[in-house]
Design an enzyme around this catalytic site. Structure first.
Site, PDB file in Angstrom:
ATOM      1  N   GLU A  38      -2.562   8.212   8.668  1.00 29.11           N
ATOM      2  CA  GLU A  38      -1.103   8.060   8.777  1.00 29.11           C
ATOM      3  C   GLU A  38      -0.584   8.692  10.073  1.00 29.11           C
ATOM      4  O   GLU A  38       0.426   8.278  10.624  1.00 29.11           O
ATOM      5  CB  GLU A  38      -0.400   8.725   7.575  1.00 29.11           C
ATOM      6  CG  GLU A  38      -0.574   7.971   6.255  1.00 29.11           C
ATOM      7  CD  GLU A  38       0.329   6.730   6.131  1.00 29.11           C
ATOM      8  OE1 GLU A  38       1.443   6.741   6.667  1.00 29.11           O
ATOM      9  OE2 GLU A  38      -0.114   5.741   5.509  1.00 29.11           O
ATOM     10  N   HIS A  67      -7.057   3.065   3.843  1.00 25.97           N
ATOM     11  CA  HIS A  67      -6.744   3.823   5.068  1.00 25.97           C
ATOM     12  C   HIS A  67      -8.013   4.103   5.890  1.00 25.97           C
ATOM     13  O   HIS A  67      -7.935   4.273   7.103  1.00 25.97           O
ATOM     14  CB  HIS A  67      -6.128   5.187   4.714  1.00 25.97           C
ATOM     15  CG  HIS A  67      -4.663   5.141   4.396  1.00 25.97           C
ATOM     16  ND1 HIS A  67      -4.183   4.619   3.218  1.00 25.97           N
ATOM     17  CD2 HIS A  67      -3.577   5.560   5.098  1.00 25.97           C
ATOM     18  CE1 HIS A  67      -2.854   4.731   3.210  1.00 25.97           C
ATOM     19  NE2 HIS A  67      -2.469   5.302   4.341  1.00 25.97           N
ATOM     20  N   ASP A  77       0.878  -1.183   0.000  1.00 23.17           N
ATOM     21  CA  ASP A  77       0.000   0.000   0.000  1.00 23.17           C
ATOM     22  C   ASP A  77       0.907   1.222   0.000  1.00 23.17           C
ATOM     23  O   ASP A  77       2.121   1.116   0.190  1.00 23.17           O
ATOM     24  CB  ASP A  77      -0.892  -0.016   1.251  1.00 23.17           C
ATOM     25  CG  ASP A  77      -1.767   1.238   1.369  1.00 23.17           C
ATOM     26  OD1 ASP A  77      -2.411   1.611   0.358  1.00 23.17           O
ATOM     27  OD2 ASP A  77      -1.805   1.862   2.440  1.00 23.17           O
ATOM     28  N   SER A  78       0.287   2.398  -0.159  1.00 22.86           N
ATOM     29  CA  SER A  78       1.066   3.635  -0.092  1.00 22.86           C
ATOM     30  C   SER A  78       1.539   3.907   1.341  1.00 22.86           C
ATOM     31  O   SER A  78       2.372   4.781   1.549  1.00 22.86           O
ATOM     32  CB  SER A  78       0.197   4.794  -0.560  1.00 22.86           C
ATOM     33  OG  SER A  78      -0.887   4.955   0.339  1.00 22.86           O
ATOM     34  N   CYS A 115     -10.984   3.256   0.285  1.00 21.71           N
ATOM     35  CA  CYS A 115      -9.557   3.539   0.451  1.00 21.71           C
ATOM     36  C   CYS A 115      -9.171   2.736   1.683  1.00 21.71           C
ATOM     37  O   CYS A 115      -9.871   2.799   2.698  1.00 21.71           O
ATOM     38  CB  CYS A 115      -9.332   5.024   0.696  1.00 21.71           C
ATOM     39  SG  CYS A 115      -7.660   5.397   1.279  1.00 21.71           S
TER      40      CYS A 115
HETATM   41  N1  DGL Z   1      -4.710   3.392   0.909  1.00 24.07           N
HETATM   42  C1  DGL Z   1      -4.798   3.858  -0.415  1.00 24.07           C
HETATM   43  C2  DGL Z   1      -6.121   3.530  -1.064  1.00 24.07           C
HETATM   44  O1  DGL Z   1      -6.709   2.535  -0.721  1.00 24.07           O
HETATM   45  C3  DGL Z   1      -4.254   5.183  -0.816  1.00 24.07           C
HETATM   46  C4  DGL Z   1      -4.150   6.309   0.095  1.00 24.07           C
HETATM   47  C5  DGL Z   1      -3.251   7.372  -0.486  1.00 24.07           C
HETATM   48  O2  DGL Z   1      -2.041   7.121  -0.504  1.00 24.07           O
HETATM   49  O3  DGL Z   1      -3.741   8.395  -0.960  1.00 24.07           O
HETATM   50  O4  DGL Z   1      -6.577   4.211  -1.938  1.00 24.07           O
END
Ligand code: DGL
Length: 290
Positions: A166, A200, A11-12, A198
């Site tokens: 985060e 997150h 993931d990011s 997302c």
């Molecule tokens: N967790 C990621 C997603 O599901 C991306 C969040 C990000 O880096 O903007 O889209």
């Protein structure tokens, strides 16, 4: 014969841990390698080509760990890079959009579905397309027909949720104010199902749920993704025998910071032994874009 190679998950940043947690829960005998690209997050406001480049580099890193499967635990990377990753991978690649869309059309009763995601996911339009496609399949099968006939979708990008996640600010007053600001129109739209599109966002699920109210079902695709992973392992005859399970964690930013934010969510003494690794060094310019 058992396949004890690990599953690679990326993931990011820490969002993909919401998927990893469900994989560990469902498949405790599978080893895992997690890569969080915290140093280059967020992906959600990057361009299509940058998201593809970063995702390919994340995948190359995981491949060096001899993984048997890649899980793109990021909706932004799934919407923009899944096809390219799948075309450039020697092992099966699992994405997170379709499992989430499937869970949403099964859950809704009034057909009003909210999709909250990063800017890059919303503007790709792919999540909405996935929900409509899954709804059509339900109609064809005669399942949940009334809701599917009334299908109405509202999308909202919530970029600040990623920073809050985060930062570990999951349910303080800033999270509450941000939630009200982003989700007021979604609530007014009368959704009964809200897709946390997302990875997150499930970290803020408590705050989001308190604002939306008890009648709104939140969809966290992690659970559905874990069962897709299990099915693919079975299909490909890749289940491990559960011996010598390992959990490896890597981040492109500060390892202690990553562990401090992630530990309350992941539990079980994880993550531990996290190492910082940058993946910019992988030259992916020769990969064919799909
Ligand atoms: N967790 C990621 C997603 O599901 C991306 C969040 C990000 O880096 O903007 O889209």
């Amino acid at each position: 014969m058992a396949d004890n190679r690990p599953i690679g998950v990326f993931d990011s940043g820490i969002g993909g841990l919401t998927v990893l947690r469900e994989i560990i829960e469902l498949l405790p005998g599978e080893s895992t390698v997690y890569y969080g690209d915290n140093g280059r997050a967020p992906y959600g406001n990057k361009s299509h080509s940058t998201i593809i480049q970063y995702s390919l580099q994340d995948m190359r890193f995981l491949e060096e760990h001899n993984v048997k499967m890649i899980v793109i635990a990021c909706n932004t990377a799934s919407t923009h890079a899944y096809k390219t990753l799948a075309a450039n991978s020697k092992v099966p690649v699992v994405e997170v959009v379709y499992p989430g869309a499937t869970a949403a059309v099964k859950a809704t009763r009034n057909g009003r579905i909210g999709i909250i995601a990063t800017r890059a996911t919303v503007s790709s339009g792919l999540y909405e397309t996935a929900v409509r496609q899954k709804a059509q399949e339900m109609i064809n099968l005669g399942i949940n027909k009334e809701a599917m006939d009334n299908l109405s979708i509202i999308q909202q990008d919530c970029p600040l949720f990623v920073s809050l996640a985060e930062e570990g600010w999951w349910d303080d007053e800033i999270a509450v104010m941000t939630t009200e600001r982003y989700l007021k129109p979604v609530k007014e739209f009368g959704v009964d199902t809200l897709v946390l599109a997302c990875t997150h966002y499930p970290l803020l699920a408590g705050t989001i749920s308190r604002f939306m109210g008890p009648d709104v079902t939140l969809i966290n695709s992690g659970i559905s993704v874990a069962s897709v992973v299990r099915n693919k392992l079975i299909e490909n005859n890749m289940m491990s025998d559960g011996s010598s399970v390992t959990r490896e964690f890597y981040t492109s930013d500060d390892a202690a910071m990553f562990e401090n934010v992630a530990a309350p969510f992941l539990g079980r003494g994880l993550p531990s032994g996290t190492q910082t690794v940058k993946v910019d060094r992988y030259d992916v310019s020769g990969c064919k874009e799909e």
